[in-house]
Design a protein around this motif. Structure first.
Motif, PDB file in Angstrom:
ATOM      1  N   SER A 113      69.425 -63.292  90.791  1.00 48.84           N
ATOM      2  CA  SER A 113      68.365 -64.204  91.229  1.00 48.84           C
ATOM      3  C   SER A 113      68.613 -64.716  92.639  1.00 48.84           C
ATOM      4  CB  SER A 113      68.247 -65.385  90.253  1.00 48.84           C
ATOM      5  OG  SER A 113      69.469 -66.104  90.190  1.00 48.84           O
ATOM      6  N   ASN A 114      69.884 -64.918  92.999  1.00 49.95           N
ATOM      7  CA  ASN A 114      70.193 -65.437  94.330  1.00 49.95           C
ATOM      8  C   ASN A 114      70.128 -64.384  95.418  1.00 49.95           C
ATOM      9  OD1 ASN A 114      72.365 -68.347  94.084  1.00 49.95           O
ATOM     10  ND2 ASN A 114      70.608 -67.753  92.848  1.00 49.95           N
ATOM     11  N   ASP A 115      69.785 -63.142  95.047  1.00 49.75           N
ATOM     12  CA  ASP A 115      69.465 -62.128  96.048  1.00 49.75           C
ATOM     13  C   ASP A 115      67.971 -62.132  96.348  1.00 49.75           C
ATOM     14  OD1 ASP A 115      72.123 -61.128  96.268  1.00 49.75           O
ATOM     15  OD2 ASP A 115      71.840 -60.105  94.350  1.00 49.75           O
ATOM     16  N   TYR A 116      67.208 -62.863  95.555  1.00 54.60           N
ATOM     17  CA  TYR A 116      65.768 -62.999  95.759  1.00 54.60           C
ATOM     18  C   TYR A 116      65.398 -64.347  96.369  1.00 54.60           C
ATOM     19  CZ  TYR A 116      65.035 -58.877  92.781  1.00 54.60           C
ATOM     20  OH  TYR A 116      65.032 -57.604  92.246  1.00 54.60           O
ATOM     21  N   PHE A 117      66.069 -65.408  95.892  1.00 52.93           N
ATOM     22  CA  PHE A 117      65.680 -66.753  96.284  1.00 52.93           C
ATOM     23  C   PHE A 117      66.918 -67.572  96.662  1.00 52.93           C
ATOM     24  CE2 PHE A 117      62.774 -65.224  92.962  1.00 52.93           C
ATOM     25  CZ  PHE A 117      61.604 -65.162  93.703  1.00 52.93           C
ATOM     26  N   ALA A 118      66.794 -68.346  97.726  1.00 50.70           N
ATOM     27  CA  ALA A 118      67.900 -69.179  98.186  1.00 50.70           C
ATOM     28  C   ALA A 118      68.148 -70.312  97.199  1.00 50.70           C
ATOM     29  CB  ALA A 118      67.593 -69.748  99.563  1.00 50.70           C
ATOM     30  N   PRO A 119      69.418 -70.662  96.983  1.00 51.97           N
ATOM     31  CA  PRO A 119      69.714 -71.790  96.085  1.00 51.97           C
ATOM     32  C   PRO A 119      69.221 -73.103  96.676  1.00 51.97           C
ATOM     33  CG  PRO A 119      71.694 -71.083  97.243  1.00 51.97           C
ATOM     34  CD  PRO A 119      70.637 -70.073  97.574  1.00 51.97           C
ATOM     35  N   THR A 120      68.940 -74.037  95.803  1.00 53.65           N
ATOM     36  CA  THR A 120      68.494 -75.371  96.203  1.00 53.65           C
ATOM     37  C   THR A 120      69.351 -76.410  95.495  1.00 53.65           C
ATOM     38  OG1 THR A 120      66.852 -75.346  94.422  1.00 53.65           O
ATOM     39  CG2 THR A 120      66.115 -74.644  96.610  1.00 53.65           C
ATOM     40  N   PRO A 121      69.401 -77.631  96.024  1.00 51.74           N
ATOM     41  CA  PRO A 121      70.197 -78.674  95.366  1.00 51.74           C
ATOM     42  C   PRO A 121      69.695 -78.951  93.954  1.00 51.74           C
ATOM     43  CG  PRO A 121      69.572 -79.332  97.595  1.00 51.74           C
ATOM     44  CD  PRO A 121      68.782 -78.103  97.277  1.00 51.74           C
TER      45      PRO A 121
END
Length: 315
Positions: A113-121
């Motif tokens: 998933s983190n190859d598609y969308f940047a992590p958020t707090p």
């Protein structure tokens, strides 16, 4: 009594501060875990597979990048990366730099998933209640650039795909799925002659039970996965508190045997089974840069004849 209470509170505070300090330092205490996996036929030459996962790289994570670069000296027969390579919109060059010399050897990957969308707090306590929300994040990452660079170097994209690779002087059949945590997994239809001789590896980011079951029934000898971070925070004597999926906490990291329930075709045939290696991964979200009793790791798996029953050890 007030003095004793004060000393107790101070002691607890000092212990907590020490644990927090160590959890920050542990994110750089990289370790190479070595394991022998008995999946080959008697007399076959061992095959060395380097399993990497959850790098979560950003442009600034130079210590992790340099450590991964050094793994090329192992000269593995095959490298498999089980997703979550990115953690920043500008991280593709960092990933390619980290993999370095490994890209000149046979390799394969799936996405997380983190190859598609940047992590958020996020509130980290939410992970203790249930797996993280799999809905897409609002900040897309350069997934196509990452895939294009890796496949351009000759690596195989196994997202919902089958492939064959020549590694260590043998043919290895591979099957992979896109990230099950995002429910993108679609196991490809069985290939003609799928029961043909040869080593078979399954590759997934998140080790959801439905995926492990499907890959085992499909004939995988070994399934590689990541996603769990090994729990990321482990309690001595208890182990992982979460896996961020439906896998039992006792399987949060390491090598284990897996058999789907009720998978035997009849009472005279043995149920299919596979070895599974879940990597604790190398990185963390930039918004939760801690590990406790769960060092970041890569796995060097030596596939050996089934008569060889050596088990996991770390170095």
């Amino acid at each position: 009594m007030p003095g004793r209470l004060t000393r107790t509170v101070a002691g607890v505070a000092a212990l907590g501060a020490g644990a927090l300090a160590w959890s920050l330092l542990e994110t750089r205490a990289f370790v190479l875990r070595r394991a022998s996996v008995p999946v080959l036929r008697p007399g076959e030459t061992p095959l060395r597979v380097l399993h990497l996962s959850d790098l979560h790289l950003t442009p600034g994570r130079t210590a992790e990048r340099r450590w991964v670069q050094g793994l090329a000296a192992l000269e593995p027969d095959l490298t498999v990366v089980t997703g979550d390579m990115l953690a920043h919109v500008d991280a593709v060059p960092a990933v390619l730099d980290a993999l370095g010399g490994l890209l000149r050897r046979p390799g394969a990957f799936v996405l997380g998933s983190n190859d598609y969308f940047a992590p958020t707090p996020r509130n980290p306590l939410r992970y203790f209640a249930a797996p993280s929300d799999p809905r897409p994040e609002p900040h897309p990452l350069p997934t196509d650039d990452l895939v294009g660079a890796l496949t351009g170097a000759g690596w195989l994209d196994l997202d919902n795909a089958r492939a064959v690779v020549e590694a260590g002087g043998r043919t290895v059949r591979l099957v992979g799925v896109d990230d099950p945590h995002l429910r993108r997994d679609r196991l490809p239809d069985p290939e003609p002659g799928r029961h043909a001789d040869g080593l078979r590896l399954g590759v997934t980011h998140a080790p959801y039970q439905r995926v492990l079951d499907a890959m085992t029934v499909d004939g995988a000898d070994l399934v590689l996965a990541g996603h769990t971070h090994g729990g990321q925070v482990r309690v001595p004597g208890v182990g992982a508190l979460v896996t961020n999926c439906d896998l039992s906490r006792r399987y949060a990291r390491g090598l284990f045997a897996w058999s789907p329930p009720g998978a035997a075709p009849d009472r005279f045939a043995p149920a299919p089974s596979a070895w599974v290696n879940v990597s604790a991964g190398l990185g963390t979200s930039p918004f939760a840069p801690v590990r406790f009793a769960c060092r970041p790791e890569a796995s060097l798996l030596t596939l050996v004849p089934a008569a060889d029953t050596r088990r996991v050890h770390s170095a």
